[in-house]
Design a protein around this motif. Structure first.
Motif, PDB file in Angstrom:
ATOM      1  N   GLY A  32       0.789  -1.228   0.000  1.00 19.53           N
ATOM      2  CA  GLY A  32       0.000   0.000   0.000  1.00 19.53           C
ATOM      3  C   GLY A  32       0.817   1.271   0.000  1.00 19.53           C
ATOM      4  N   LEU A  33       2.151   1.175   0.078  1.00 16.02           N
ATOM      5  CA  LEU A  33       3.005   2.361   0.098  1.00 16.02           C
ATOM      6  C   LEU A  33       3.965   2.331  -1.085  1.00 16.02           C
ATOM      7  N   THR A  34       4.358   3.518  -1.502  1.00 19.99           N
ATOM      8  CA  THR A  34       5.302   3.640  -2.601  1.00 19.99           C
ATOM      9  C   THR A  34       6.249   4.791  -2.307  1.00 19.99           C
ATOM     10  N   ASP A  35       7.455   4.689  -2.863  1.00 23.75           N
ATOM     11  CA  ASP A  35       8.391   5.799  -2.733  1.00 23.75           C
ATOM     12  C   ASP A  35       8.350   6.713  -3.953  1.00 23.75           C
ATOM     13  N   GLN A  36       7.404   6.464  -4.848  1.00 22.56           N
ATOM     14  CA  GLN A  36       7.233   7.330  -6.012  1.00 22.56           C
ATOM     15  C   GLN A  36       6.229   8.433  -5.673  1.00 22.56           C
ATOM     16  N   PRO A  37       6.663   9.689  -5.669  1.00 20.02           N
ATOM     17  CA  PRO A  37       5.748  10.772  -5.302  1.00 20.02           C
ATOM     18  C   PRO A  37       4.642  10.947  -6.338  1.00 20.02           C
ATOM     19  N   PRO A  38       3.483  11.415  -5.912  1.00 23.53           N
ATOM     20  CA  PRO A  38       2.411  11.690  -6.868  1.00 23.53           C
ATOM     21  C   PRO A  38       2.795  12.839  -7.784  1.00 23.53           C
ATOM     22  N   ALA A  39       2.073  12.974  -8.872  1.00 24.89           N
ATOM     23  CA  ALA A  39       2.418  13.970  -9.896  1.00 24.89           C
ATOM     24  C   ALA A  39       2.409  15.385  -9.351  1.00 24.89           C
ATOM     25  N   ASP A  40       1.564  15.650  -8.348  1.00 24.31           N
ATOM     26  CA  ASP A  40       1.454  17.020  -7.832  1.00 24.31           C
ATOM     27  C   ASP A  40       2.314  17.254  -6.597  1.00 24.31           C
ATOM     28  N   TRP A  41       3.206  16.321  -6.256  1.00 26.86           N
ATOM     29  CA  TRP A  41       3.953  16.456  -5.012  1.00 26.86           C
ATOM     30  C   TRP A  41       4.839  17.697  -5.002  1.00 26.86           C
ATOM     31  N   SER A  42       5.537  17.960  -6.092  1.00 27.01           N
ATOM     32  CA  SER A  42       6.424  19.123  -6.140  1.00 27.01           C
ATOM     33  C   SER A  42       5.637  20.408  -5.913  1.00 27.01           C
ATOM     34  N   GLU A  43       4.507  20.530  -6.595  1.00 27.72           N
ATOM     35  CA  GLU A  43       3.675  21.725  -6.427  1.00 27.72           C
ATOM     36  C   GLU A  43       3.119  21.813  -5.010  1.00 27.72           C
ATOM     37  N   ARG A  44       2.669  20.670  -4.481  1.00 25.61           N
ATOM     38  CA  ARG A  44       2.086  20.648  -3.140  1.00 25.61           C
ATOM     39  C   ARG A  44       3.126  21.019  -2.082  1.00 25.61           C
ATOM     40  N   SER A  45       4.327  20.441  -2.202  1.00 27.49           N
ATOM     41  CA  SER A  45       5.351  20.716  -1.200  1.00 27.49           C
ATOM     42  C   SER A  45       5.808  22.169  -1.258  1.00 27.49           C
ATOM     43  N   GLU A  46       5.896  22.740  -2.454  1.00 27.87           N
ATOM     44  CA  GLU A  46       6.267  24.149  -2.549  1.00 27.87           C
ATOM     45  C   GLU A  46       5.206  25.039  -1.907  1.00 27.87           C
ATOM     46  N   ARG A  47       3.947  24.679  -2.078  1.00 31.45           N
ATOM     47  CA  ARG A  47       2.864  25.451  -1.458  1.00 31.45           C
ATOM     48  C   ARG A  47       2.962  25.380   0.061  1.00 31.45           C
ATOM     49  N   LEU A  48       3.281  24.209   0.588  1.00 28.91           N
ATOM     50  CA  LEU A  48       3.402  24.059   2.038  1.00 28.91           C
ATOM     51  C   LEU A  48       4.621  24.808   2.569  1.00 28.91           C
ATOM     52  N   LYS A  49       5.690  24.853   1.787  1.00 29.44           N
ATOM     53  CA  LYS A  49       6.867  25.616   2.208  1.00 29.44           C
ATOM     54  C   LYS A  49       6.531  27.101   2.343  1.00 29.44           C
ATOM     55  N   ASN A  50       5.587  27.558   1.532  1.00 30.93           N
ATOM     56  CA  ASN A  50       5.205  28.970   1.578  1.00 30.93           C
ATOM     57  C   ASN A  50       4.354  29.312   2.792  1.00 30.93           C
ATOM     58  N   LEU A  51       3.856  28.288   3.485  1.00 32.56           N
ATOM     59  CA  LEU A  51       3.124  28.528   4.731  1.00 32.56           C
ATOM     60  C   LEU A  51       4.157  28.699   5.842  1.00 32.56           C
ATOM     61  N   GLN A  52       4.545  29.928   6.102  1.00 32.85           N
ATOM     62  CA  GLN A  52       5.627  30.206   7.041  1.00 32.85           C
ATOM     63  C   GLN A  52       5.167  30.986   8.272  1.00 32.85           C
ATOM     64  N   SER A  53       3.922  31.450   8.264  1.00 34.63           N
ATOM     65  CA  SER A  53       3.393  32.184   9.417  1.00 34.63           C
ATOM     66  C   SER A  53       2.034  31.595   9.773  1.00 34.63           C
ATOM     67  N   TRP A  54       1.957  31.000  10.951  1.00 36.64           N
ATOM     68  CA  TRP A  54       0.711  30.343  11.334  1.00 36.64           C
ATOM     69  C   TRP A  54       0.563  30.323  12.851  1.00 36.64           C
ATOM     70  N   GLU A  55      -0.640  29.947  13.282  1.00 32.16           N
ATOM     71  CA  GLU A  55      -0.901  29.669  14.686  1.00 32.16           C
ATOM     72  C   GLU A  55      -1.743  28.407  14.754  1.00 32.16           C
ATOM     73  N   LEU A  56      -1.305  27.456  15.564  1.00 33.61           N
ATOM     74  CA  LEU A  56      -2.079  26.226  15.739  1.00 33.61           C
ATOM     75  C   LEU A  56      -2.219  25.920  17.225  1.00 33.61           C
ATOM     76  N   SER A  57      -3.191  25.076  17.525  1.00 32.64           N
ATOM     77  CA  SER A  57      -3.383  24.595  18.886  1.00 32.64           C
ATOM     78  C   SER A  57      -3.692  23.102  18.810  1.00 32.64           C
ATOM     79  N   GLY A  58      -3.467  22.405  19.907  1.00 31.76           N
ATOM     80  CA  GLY A  58      -3.710  20.970  19.896  1.00 31.76           C
ATOM     81  C   GLY A  58      -3.169  20.303  21.137  1.00 31.76           C
ATOM     82  N   LYS A  59      -2.634  19.104  20.961  1.00 30.48           N
ATOM     83  CA  LYS A  59      -2.139  18.310  22.077  1.00 30.48           C
ATOM     84  C   LYS A  59      -0.805  17.674  21.700  1.00 30.48           C
TER      85      LYS A  59
END
Length: 215
Positions: A32-59
């Motif tokens: 069920g797992l693969t080391d081949q990234p999905p086609a949108d991984w590069s775009e997705r990871s770059e978008r997440l890198k741009n999230l640099q200012s946030w506030e979260l709460s949790g446990k």
């Protein structure tokens, strides 16, 4: 609430995670797992890198041979490299503990107001609380990204979601994703990081983007 997997599941997770190391090649890959990234991984990871200012709460839950405990994350405010993390816990008498810092420096304020500063954030936290937290890497892992330093390997599930990162001797397992912030890909809602006999779990309840003061 119990945030720890039973020993059997932990053993299975560790065995599964062995396939995520850059220096260890296991074939065939876990089902069920693969080391081949999905086609949108590069775009997705770059978008997440741009999230640099946030506030979260949790446990937060930590389990290690010497001690274990849980804490409420009252807030984790991140502004690029700077963080402000406030935890509440009765564990070891921590009470409301505040951590502010940047990579390579931390200021820790205990409930009695006493403040400690150090150029080694992880060592200071370990000395003050007994917890071993990979702070410098958590800022990346919490977004579902490998840290910028050191080798890593990624494993993806059959839903094209990141399932695991192995880096710096840690196995980071992504248990749940949630679309917290409009305009961004789904973010981790629960992650479990395992290294030898240490385990850290973060459950995110709320996550918001904040205004970046540098913009």
């Amino acid at each position: 609430m119990n945030f720890f997997f039973p020993r059997l599941l932990l053993t299975a997770a560790c065995a599964l995670a062995l396939g995520a190391c850059t220096s260890i090649q296991l074939e065939p890959l876990p089902e069920g797992l693969t080391d081949q990234p999905p086609a949108d991984w590069s775009e997705r990871s770059e978008r997440l890198k741009n999230l640099q200012s946030w506030e979260l709460s949790g446990k937060l839950a930590v389990k290690q041979p010497s001690d274990s405990g849980t804490a409420i994350i009252n807030h984790w405010i991140q502004e690029r490299d700077a963080y402000d993390l406030e935890l509440s816990s009765s564990f070891l008498g921590m009470g409301r503990t505040s951590l502010q810092g940047v990579p390579g420096f931390i200021s820790l304020t205990l409930p009695d107001g006493e403040t400690y500063r150090s150029g080694d954030p992880e060592a200071l936290i370990a000395a003050a609380t007994g917890w071993q937290l990979p702070l410098n890497s958590l800022v990346w892992w919490i977004r579902g990204l490998p840290g910028p330093d050191g080798d890593f390997r990624l494993l993806f599930n059959d839903e094209n979601q990141l399932a695991m990162i192995r880096q710096e001797g840690w196995e980071i397992r992504y248990d749940r994703w949630q679309p917290f912030i409009a305009g961004y890909p789904a973010l981790p809602a629960r992650i479990t990081a395992v290294k030898e006999d240490k385990r850290v779990r973060v459950v995110v309840v709320q996550w918001n983007e904040t205004t970046d003061p540098a913009r």
